[in-house]
Design an enzyme around this catalytic site. Structure first.
Site, PDB file in Angstrom:
ATOM      1  N   GLY A   1      -6.990   0.171  -5.097  1.00  0.00           N
ATOM      2  CA  GLY A   1      -8.385  -0.222  -5.325  1.00  0.00           C
ATOM      3  C   GLY A   1      -8.965   0.480  -6.538  1.00  0.00           C
ATOM      4  O   GLY A   1     -10.139   0.830  -6.577  1.00  0.00           O
TER       5      GLY A   1
ATOM      6  N   GLY B   1     -12.283  -0.711  -8.404  1.00  0.00           N
ATOM      7  CA  GLY B   1     -13.579  -0.705  -7.702  1.00  0.00           C
ATOM      8  C   GLY B   1     -14.540   0.322  -8.277  1.00  0.00           C
ATOM      9  O   GLY B   1     -14.224   1.064  -9.211  1.00  0.00           O
TER      10      GLY B   1
ATOM     11  N   LEU C   1     -15.776   3.133  -6.980  1.00  0.00           N
ATOM     12  CA  LEU C   1     -15.289   4.523  -6.842  1.00  0.00           C
ATOM     13  C   LEU C   1     -13.941   4.692  -7.536  1.00  0.00           C
ATOM     14  O   LEU C   1     -13.702   5.675  -8.245  1.00  0.00           O
ATOM     15  CB  LEU C   1     -15.157   4.851  -5.351  1.00  0.00           C
ATOM     16  CG  LEU C   1     -14.525   6.187  -4.983  1.00  0.00           C
ATOM     17  CD1 LEU C   1     -15.364   7.348  -5.516  1.00  0.00           C
ATOM     18  CD2 LEU C   1     -14.357   6.292  -3.474  1.00  0.00           C
TER      19      LEU C   1
ATOM     20  N   ASP D   1      -1.619  -5.722  -3.719  1.00  0.00           N
ATOM     21  CA  ASP D   1      -2.522  -6.141  -2.644  1.00  0.00           C
ATOM     22  C   ASP D   1      -2.424  -5.063  -1.566  1.00  0.00           C
ATOM     23  O   ASP D   1      -1.329  -4.745  -1.112  1.00  0.00           O
ATOM     24  CB  ASP D   1      -2.054  -7.502  -2.103  1.00  0.00           C
ATOM     25  CG  ASP D   1      -2.921  -7.972  -0.938  1.00  0.00           C
ATOM     26  OD1 ASP D   1      -3.135  -9.183  -0.808  1.00  0.00           O
ATOM     27  OD2 ASP D   1      -3.395  -7.105  -0.166  1.00  0.00           O
TER      28      ASP D   1
ATOM     29  N   TYR E   1     -18.173  -3.665   8.710  1.00  0.00           N
ATOM     30  CA  TYR E   1     -17.755  -2.562   7.822  1.00  0.00           C
ATOM     31  C   TYR E   1     -17.833  -1.216   8.560  1.00  0.00           C
ATOM     32  O   TYR E   1     -16.873  -0.442   8.568  1.00  0.00           O
ATOM     33  CB  TYR E   1     -18.680  -2.571   6.614  1.00  0.00           C
ATOM     34  CG  TYR E   1     -18.520  -1.415   5.657  1.00  0.00           C
ATOM     35  CD1 TYR E   1     -19.511  -0.450   5.536  1.00  0.00           C
ATOM     36  CD2 TYR E   1     -17.396  -1.301   4.834  1.00  0.00           C
ATOM     37  CE1 TYR E   1     -19.390   0.596   4.646  1.00  0.00           C
ATOM     38  CE2 TYR E   1     -17.269  -0.260   3.937  1.00  0.00           C
ATOM     39  CZ  TYR E   1     -18.271   0.682   3.844  1.00  0.00           C
ATOM     40  OH  TYR E   1     -18.145   1.718   2.963  1.00  0.00           O
TER      41      TYR E   1
ATOM     42  N   LYS F   1     -14.804   1.274   9.659  1.00  0.00           N
ATOM     43  CA  LYS F   1     -14.738   2.666   9.183  1.00  0.00           C
ATOM     44  C   LYS F   1     -14.664   3.637  10.374  1.00  0.00           C
ATOM     45  O   LYS F   1     -13.951   4.642  10.328  1.00  0.00           O
ATOM     46  CB  LYS F   1     -15.942   2.981   8.293  1.00  0.00           C
ATOM     47  CG  LYS F   1     -15.904   2.320   6.929  1.00  0.00           C
ATOM     48  CD  LYS F   1     -14.687   2.748   6.106  1.00  0.00           C
ATOM     49  CE  LYS F   1     -14.689   2.169   4.715  1.00  0.00           C
ATOM     50  NZ  LYS F   1     -13.456   2.530   3.955  1.00  0.00           N
TER      51      LYS F   1
END
Ligand code: VAH
Length: 310
Positions: free
Chosen positions: A6, A9, A11, A49, A139, A143
């Site tokens: 990722g 993104g 972050l 991915d 979400y 988490k």
């Protein structure tokens, strides 16, 4: 080497930059399912991915990976638009990484959690490290479940996985994707463009927030701490500041006089209302010396001075 999942993104872009500055460009492999941005080409980039365990295993062998930062996820607002996709991606990708870390005895894994793990019945001010957690977004549910899995893999298999419950992250080097706190990034772009800003939250919606530099430095600090100091293996509460749309508007207006704001709360208001106003981060301060450096004023001055419109 370090592999980042990722990396494109909000972050990931900044963590990649900081980790490469610290360890050398070739020691940090940036991966993402989308095409790399210019800034990520300072070192190796691979298409990956987050759900593809086979490809991940190939890259770990190819680059002799010792640490994985798994940052890929569907955020709060986007998750509500497609719950099953969000749950599947967020959970399958984490379990894939934890399983590979166990099998290949990786040195360390980082995985971000969020203040979204707290819900309507969690204490809303100075929310404790250990308390009632009844998140009502896909979400937040993913988490919270992810935190339980991280602790399980640490306790049962000794996987050295570490995690932080980030507040809303505010940075100017990469746009956020699909979060409820994204208004606090978009507002700076509008101010820079000399346009009015229309806010999707009520003016008094107080939320825990953090400047990206604090988040990146705190993450690296946690990952470099000796294992025995890390007492929390679900995810650490971190706090830097709390502000509402009216506060960030005033901070910007003091530097951009003509700037104006309007408010049109949408479905994201309900998500924001389920989250805390402020967070108790005493465990992170005690265990590994967490200390934020940026408040709203310092962050605003730095972003307005450095933001370059694309
Ligand atoms: C989101 N930026 O809005 C993320 C974060 C606390 C907010 O988890 O979904």
């Amino acid at each position: 080497t370090i592999l980042i999942i990722g990396a494109c993104g909000q972050l990931g872009t900044e963590l990649t930059e900081s980790l490469r500055a610290r360890h050398g460009n070739d020691k940090v492999i940036a991966t993402d399912v989308s095409a790399p941005k210019e800034s990520l080409l300072s070192g190796p980039f691979e298409h990956l991915d987050a759900m593809d365990g086979k490809r991940l295993a190939e890259l770990i062998v190819k680059y002799r990976v010792g640490q994985i930062y798994h940052l890929a996820a569907v955020l709060s607002a986007k998750g509500e638009a497609d719950p099953m996709f969000a749950w599947n991606l967020n959970m399958t990708s984490l379990l894939t990484v934890l399983e590979i870390a166990k099998e290949r005895r990786l040195e360390r894994v980082y995985w971000p959690s969020s203040i979204a793990v707290f819900g309507p019945n969690s204490p809303i001010n100075h929310t404790p490290q250990n308390t009632i957690m009844n998140p009502n977004t896909v979400y937040g549910i993913s988490k919270l479940a992810g935190e339980r899995w991280c602790e399980y893999y640490f306790l049962k298999y000794g996987v050295d996985v570490r995690s932080i419950r980030y507040p809303g992250l505010i940075g100017y080097k990469a746009k956020p994707g699909g979060g409820t706190t994204d208004y606090a990034v978009d507002i700076y772009y509008k101010a820079k463009e000399g346009k009015d800003f229309n806010c999707f939250l009520r003016e008094d919606t107080l939320l825990p927030m953090m400047y990206m530099t604090d988040a990146v430095d705190g993450t690296i600090q946690l990952m470099e701490e000796q294992s025995s100091k890390i007492k929390i293996r679900s995810s650490y509460n971190l706090h830097a500041m709390s502000f509402a749309p009216k506060d960030i508007y005033e901070a910007i207006k003091s530097e951009v006089p003509g700037f104006s704001i309007s408010y049109e709360p949408d479905f994201r208001q309900k998500i924001a209302d389920s989250w805390p106003n402020s967070i108790d981060d005493s465990h992170a301060r005690a265990d590994w010396g967490w200390e934020p450096k940026y408040d709203l004023k310092r962050m605003t001055t730095e972003i307005l001075a450095n933001l370059i419109l694309d």
